[in-house]
Design a protein around this motif. Sequence first.
Motif, PDB file in Angstrom:
ATOM      1  N   VAL A 192       2.682  35.485  56.898  1.00  0.00           N
ATOM      2  CA  VAL A 192       3.989  34.871  56.627  1.00  0.00           C
ATOM      3  C   VAL A 192       4.418  35.157  55.193  1.00  0.00           C
ATOM      4  N   THR A 193       3.508  34.982  54.254  1.00  0.00           N
ATOM      5  CA  THR A 193       3.823  35.247  52.846  1.00  0.00           C
ATOM      6  C   THR A 193       4.271  36.682  52.655  1.00  0.00           C
ATOM      7  N   SER A 194       3.576  37.621  53.302  1.00  0.00           N
ATOM      8  CA  SER A 194       3.930  39.038  53.186  1.00  0.00           C
ATOM      9  C   SER A 194       5.321  39.300  53.735  1.00  0.00           C
ATOM     10  N   MET A 195       5.641  38.695  54.881  1.00  0.00           N
ATOM     11  CA  MET A 195       6.948  38.908  55.492  1.00  0.00           C
ATOM     12  C   MET A 195       8.056  38.350  54.612  1.00  0.00           C
ATOM     13  N   VAL A 196       7.854  37.157  54.082  1.00  0.00           N
ATOM     14  CA  VAL A 196       8.872  36.517  53.248  1.00  0.00           C
ATOM     15  C   VAL A 196       9.140  37.342  51.992  1.00  0.00           C
ATOM     16  N   VAL A 197       8.086  37.814  51.335  1.00  0.00           N
ATOM     17  CA  VAL A 197       8.241  38.492  50.048  1.00  0.00           C
ATOM     18  C   VAL A 197       8.632  39.956  50.219  1.00  0.00           C
ATOM     19  N   LEU A 198       7.978  40.674  51.134  1.00  0.00           N
ATOM     20  CA  LEU A 198       8.272  42.096  51.287  1.00  0.00           C
ATOM     21  C   LEU A 198       9.688  42.336  51.803  1.00  0.00           C
ATOM     22  N   SER A 199      10.216  41.384  52.601  1.00  0.00           N
ATOM     23  CA  SER A 199      11.566  41.562  53.132  1.00  0.00           C
ATOM     24  C   SER A 199      12.641  41.420  52.059  1.00  0.00           C
TER      25      SER A 199
END
Length: 224
Positions: A192-199
């Motif tokens: 979830v953290t990766s999706m929120v930040v990378l997007s």
Amino acid sequence: MRRFLRDNSLGLVFGLLFLAALVGQAFAGHADFNQQQLTEGLQPVSFGRYVTSASFAVDVTENWQSEYLQFFLYIFLTVWLLQRGSPESKELDKAGRESDQDQLVGAHATDTSPAWARVGGLRQALFSHSLGLVMGAIFLLSWLSQSITGVAAYNEQQLGNLQDPVSWGQYLRQPDFWNRTLQNWQSELLAVTSMVVLSIYLRQRGSSQSKPVGAAHTATGVEG
């Protein structure tokens, strides 16, 4: 039929992928389980016996509960928490439950609004939180299932090692239970953290989970 498949293609494809992965896990798990049986000088088990065993059930449910924990937390936390530049966040001026007008409830409901969005009282309150409540309930039921199947699988190992079995309450304090639980939680929270930040900085043209390719990095709550 063609229109039905097109209009429901996302759910159908993910449902089929889920079933394929579950079947693959069953066959791979059965092979791995029998390898362990042979290593320990025990007889291999049939496929049917394996997929109805506590060992298979705990492997399945420990993944389900972590997935639904992820959804439950994400649904509730995104009501109040924001991430500048992420399409996974609401716009920066919309933190909170939002107004009845924004949410199209009560007097602001439209002709196409669900019936419970038009009424007030308990029905509207329940419907207003129904997604998070159901996700939370599925998480708790999956976690309970994991603990029940986990203690059964753990006690099979205990008896195989000529050790005393433990009760359900005792198992909840065992490192085995928390190791299974936390290794899944940390992976889901990282995703979830990766999706929120990378997007914020990366794009996928045409995806509802991405901003438009030309959108500014600071654009928040925008999907393309």
